[in-house]
Every structure is written in structure tokens, then in C-alpha cells.
Design a protein around this motif. Structure first.
Motif, PDB file in Angstrom:
ATOM      1  N   ARG A 271       6.159  11.107   4.913  1.00 16.71           N
ATOM      2  CA  ARG A 271       7.007   9.917   4.936  1.00 16.71           C
ATOM      3  C   ARG A 271       6.165   8.665   5.220  1.00 16.71           C
ATOM      4  NH1 ARG A 271       9.775  11.230   8.928  1.00 16.71           N
ATOM      5  NH2 ARG A 271      11.104  12.664   7.756  1.00 16.71           N
ATOM      6  N   SER A 272       5.217   8.782   6.146  1.00 18.67           N
ATOM      7  CA  SER A 272       4.350   7.655   6.481  1.00 18.67           C
ATOM      8  C   SER A 272       3.487   7.258   5.292  1.00 18.67           C
ATOM      9  CB  SER A 272       3.462   8.008   7.674  1.00 18.67           C
ATOM     10  OG  SER A 272       2.549   6.972   7.957  1.00 18.67           O
ATOM     11  N   ILE A 273       2.954   8.240   4.568  1.00 17.18           N
ATOM     12  CA  ILE A 273       2.135   7.955   3.384  1.00 17.18           C
ATOM     13  C   ILE A 273       2.936   7.154   2.373  1.00 17.18           C
ATOM     14  CG2 ILE A 273       1.056   9.031   1.364  1.00 17.18           C
ATOM     15  CD1 ILE A 273       0.160  11.319   3.225  1.00 17.18           C
ATOM     16  N   LEU A 274       4.151   7.604   2.064  1.00 14.52           N
ATOM     17  CA  LEU A 274       4.954   6.935   1.053  1.00 14.52           C
ATOM     18  C   LEU A 274       5.384   5.552   1.521  1.00 14.52           C
ATOM     19  CD1 LEU A 274       6.242   7.026  -1.689  1.00 14.52           C
ATOM     20  CD2 LEU A 274       8.191   8.246  -0.709  1.00 14.52           C
ATOM     21  N   GLU A 275       5.787   5.419   2.788  1.00 11.97           N
ATOM     22  CA  GLU A 275       6.217   4.111   3.296  1.00 11.97           C
ATOM     23  C   GLU A 275       5.063   3.110   3.306  1.00 11.97           C
ATOM     24  OE1 GLU A 275       9.819   5.713   6.221  1.00 11.97           O
ATOM     25  OE2 GLU A 275       7.967   4.889   7.080  1.00 11.97           O
ATOM     26  N   ARG A 276       3.867   3.576   3.626  1.00 11.30           N
ATOM     27  CA  ARG A 276       2.705   2.685   3.599  1.00 11.30           C
ATOM     28  C   ARG A 276       2.379   2.273   2.160  1.00 11.30           C
ATOM     29  NH1 ARG A 276      -0.142   2.710   8.488  1.00 11.30           N
ATOM     30  NH2 ARG A 276       0.778   4.162   9.989  1.00 11.30           N
ATOM     31  N   ALA A 277       2.524   3.212   1.219  1.00 15.43           N
ATOM     32  CA  ALA A 277       2.286   2.867  -0.188  1.00 15.43           C
ATOM     33  C   ALA A 277       3.286   1.827  -0.663  1.00 15.43           C
ATOM     34  CB  ALA A 277       2.364   4.128  -1.049  1.00 15.43           C
ATOM     35  N   ARG A 278       4.544   1.958  -0.239  1.00 17.12           N
ATOM     36  CA  ARG A 278       5.557   0.980  -0.628  1.00 17.12           C
ATOM     37  C   ARG A 278       5.283  -0.384   0.000  1.00 17.12           C
ATOM     38  NH1 ARG A 278      10.653   4.949   0.650  1.00 17.12           N
ATOM     39  NH2 ARG A 278      10.778   6.030  -1.373  1.00 17.12           N
ATOM     40  N   ALA A 279       4.844  -0.364   1.275  1.00 21.84           N
ATOM     41  CA  ALA A 279       4.658  -1.618   2.003  1.00 21.84           C
ATOM     42  C   ALA A 279       3.414  -2.369   1.572  1.00 21.84           C
ATOM     43  CB  ALA A 279       4.597  -1.338   3.505  1.00 21.84           C
ATOM     44  N   ASN A 280       2.313  -1.654   1.365  1.00 21.07           N
ATOM     45  CA  ASN A 280       1.024  -2.311   1.141  1.00 21.07           C
ATOM     46  C   ASN A 280       0.327  -1.897  -0.156  1.00 21.07           C
ATOM     47  OD1 ASN A 280       1.172  -3.660   3.678  1.00 21.07           O
ATOM     48  ND2 ASN A 280       0.589  -1.750   4.672  1.00 21.07           N
ATOM     49  N   GLY A 281       0.995  -1.053  -0.945  1.00 20.25           N
ATOM     50  CA  GLY A 281       0.407  -0.619  -2.204  1.00 20.25           C
ATOM     51  C   GLY A 281      -0.356   0.678  -2.058  1.00 20.25           C
ATOM     52  N   PRO A 282      -0.361   1.524  -3.101  1.00 25.70           N
ATOM     53  CA  PRO A 282      -1.054   2.812  -3.019  1.00 25.70           C
ATOM     54  C   PRO A 282      -2.563   2.681  -2.879  1.00 25.70           C
ATOM     55  CG  PRO A 282      -0.216   2.402  -5.236  1.00 25.70           C
ATOM     56  CD  PRO A 282       0.370   1.349  -4.360  1.00 25.70           C
ATOM     57  N   GLY A 283      -3.135   1.549  -3.310  1.00 20.62           N
ATOM     58  CA  GLY A 283      -4.584   1.376  -3.206  1.00 20.62           C
ATOM     59  C   GLY A 283      -5.071   1.423  -1.768  1.00 20.62           C
ATOM     60  N   GLU A 284      -4.361   0.723  -0.856  1.00 15.38           N
ATOM     61  CA  GLU A 284      -4.772   0.715   0.552  1.00 15.38           C
ATOM     62  C   GLU A 284      -4.671   2.108   1.159  1.00 15.38           C
ATOM     63  OE1 GLU A 284      -2.805  -0.899   4.623  1.00 15.38           O
ATOM     64  OE2 GLU A 284      -3.384  -2.460   3.193  1.00 15.38           O
TER      65      GLU A 284
END
Length: 308
Positions: A271-284
């Protein structure tokens, strides 16, 4: 730079000799010693773009930056990185001289007019002698397909879609050369990944990405869809909906986590991986999954999400 930076850094680590030979003058004996893997953790700068060399038996360090365009902040970034790198090299061998460092910025897109072969960042007062750093500029997007081929490596063939004279016919030959020159199927997949990422940048408006996908699929049926990053790109290109695209991103990042940690992510970690990808982009998120080790990665996923 997202996918481009990740893909190119990975390929460079696979073929460091091919990277170095493009920037060491001809006629000099060059040996790759390894990458500078030191970390300056208090300033969170990973020194993974510097290559140790022996040139004619003398130690040298090659620092390579891939950048989307030669923006105004690039000289600042080069100077900043050199400071971190110099400090790390001194800490590794106290009392020993720091090897000479050459910085090269590989530029993927930008203005049509020729870029200068060198850049600089001056830190001196106005009117005083120069103080700061110079760096080389390799504007690969301003080169021809023949010039990239002349570098003699499949590493440089992946930049062919950026070339000012790129055509479908030329790229078909490049795909065949990659097929013949790659060491194994896994490396072919990585090279084709980079080829398609470069085609998506498309600085000259060639619009060859769809044709390139067809070429690769003709050469090795199903390979692209079996490659996580490319599978994600195809899914997005086909516009199958936001939910499907997010599922593809989550799957890709979950696989990277499993490779780094040796287990599948827990429900909270996923869940954290996906939420971070949504918030800051999958590149980060992908950078963190590739760069952080073990418990450091687990701790990072447990931290509050910093919105960019």
C-alpha cells in the motif's frame, strides 16, 4: 527523468567499459576498475554515477550524468555532485591524492541548434580568474545514427531513436544489431526497454515508437509484454484505464521490492509503495527500490509520505 534515468543507469552498470571507451581519447589503454559505491548519507546523495578507471596505468574517475535537457540547473548539479564525490574519495583513502575526475553530461533532448561541447559552473567573484568546474557535453540527440553506431557498442545503439536522422529503416537495422550483439535474452529485453524509452522522448518529432514496438515484437514475439517496464508502457499506451495502469505500476514496483529484499511486500508495504507512486510518481519510488538496502528500504516505506 523517471524511466529514462533508471534504465540508462542500469545499462551503464552492465557495460561500464562501453561507457568509458566513448569518453577516453583513442590510443589510450583503458581498464575498468569498478564503480564508486561510497555514500554521503547525511546529504542523501548516492555516488553511483562515477566509474573508476586505469588509463595508461594511471587512476582516473569518470562521472557521467544523463539528463533530459541541458537546463540552467545542470551546471549546479554537476558542481554539487563533484563536491560530494571528491569528499567521498578523500574519505576512502585519507592522505592519498584524489584521482583526476572527468565529468560528462549526456543530453537526451533540447534545442535544435548545436550545443557547446563543454559547459562550466563558475564560482569566482566577477572579474576574478575562473574558479569552479568545466564538464563535457555529449548531446546524443544531435548525433546521427551512424555516429552512434561508430561507438561500437549496443549500449550506444539504444540512443538511436534520439538521432536527428532516425528513420524506421535505420531503427530496424538497430533492432537487428541489438538482437545479435546482446549477451543473453535478459540483456536484449533491457536494451529494447531503453530503446523504447528513448523513442518516447522523441526530441525531433520522428514519432517512431509504435513502429519500434512492432519491430521488436516481430523479432522476438511476446518479449516486450514479458518485460515489466515495457509491459507497463504498452498498457498505458493502449489507454486501458487508470485502474489498470495503477495495477501495472504496483506490480512492477512490487517485483523490484521482492528482488531487493528477497520476499514479497506485506500488505502495508504494498500500500505504501502504491501511495508513494501516486503522490510523487513511480520514478522516485523506483529510485528508492533500486538504491536503498534491506532495512533502510523497509524503514523508508514506513515513514510518512512526503508530498512533492
Amino acid at each position: 527523468m523517471g524511466d529514462a534515468d533508471i534504465t540508462l543507469r542500469h545499462l551503464a552498470r552492465r557495460r561500464p567499459g562501453d561507457l568509458a571507451r566513448a569518453f577516453v581519447p583513442e590510443g589510450h589503454r583503458t581498464e575498468v576498475v569498478g564503480w564508486v559505491d561510497s555514500q554521503v548519507t547525511n546529504i542523501e546523495r548516492r555516488l553511483d554515477k562515477a566509474l573508476r578507471l586505469q588509463v595508461d596505468g594511471e587512476p582516473r574517475v569518470l562521472h557521467v550524468e544523463f539528463c533530459f535537457a541541458l537546463r540552467e540547473d545542470v551546471p549546479d548539479r554537476v558542481l554539487e555532485y563533484l563536491g560530494f564525490l571528491f569528499a567521498a574519495l578523500r574519505l576512502e583513502a585519507p592522505g592519498e591524492p584524489v584521482p583526476p575526475i572527468e565529468s560528462v553530461v549526456v543530453v537526451l533532448s533540447g534545442r535544435k541548434r548545436r550545443l557547446r561541447a563543454t559547459g562550466q559552473r563558475c564560482t569566482a567573484w566577477p572579474g576574478r580568474p575562473f574558479s569552479g568546474t568545466h564538464f563535457r557535453v555529449d548531446a546524443v540527440y544531435q548525433r546521427t545514427v551512424a555516429e552512434l553506431r561508430a561507438r561500437g557498442s549496443v549500449l550506444w545503439l539504444v540512443f538511436a531513436p534520439l538521432a536527428r536522422d532516425a528513420t524506421a529503416a535505420a531503427l530496424r537495422e538497430v533492432v537487428a544489431e541489438i538482437h545479435a550483439g546482446a549477451k543473453a535474452a535478459a540483456e536484449r529485453a533491457e536494451l529494447y526497454t531503453a530503446l523504447l524509452v528513448m523513442a518516447a522522448i522523441d526530441p525531433w518529432g520522428h514519432d517512431l515508437r509504435k513502429e519500434l514496438i512492432d519491430m521488436v515484437e516481430d523479432k522476438e514475439e511476446g518479449l516486450l509484454r514479458r518485460t515489466p517496464i515495457i509491459g507497463e508502457m504498452i498498457i498505458e499506451a493502449e489507454r486501458r484505464g487508470e485502474e489498470r495502469a495503477q495495477e501495472a505500476i504496483a506490480e512492477l514496483l512490487g517485483r523490484l521490492f521482492a528482488r531487493r529484499i528477497g520476499r514479497q511486500p506485506t500488505a502495508d508495504e504494498a500500500r505504501s509503495i502504491l501511495e508513494r507512486a501516486r503522490a510523487n510518481g513511480p520514478g522516485e519510488v523506483t529510485d528508492a527500490l533500486l538504491d536503498l538496502e534491506g532495512e533502510a528500504l523497509v524503514r523508508w516505506l514506513a515513514e510518512p509520505i512526503r508530498r512533492s
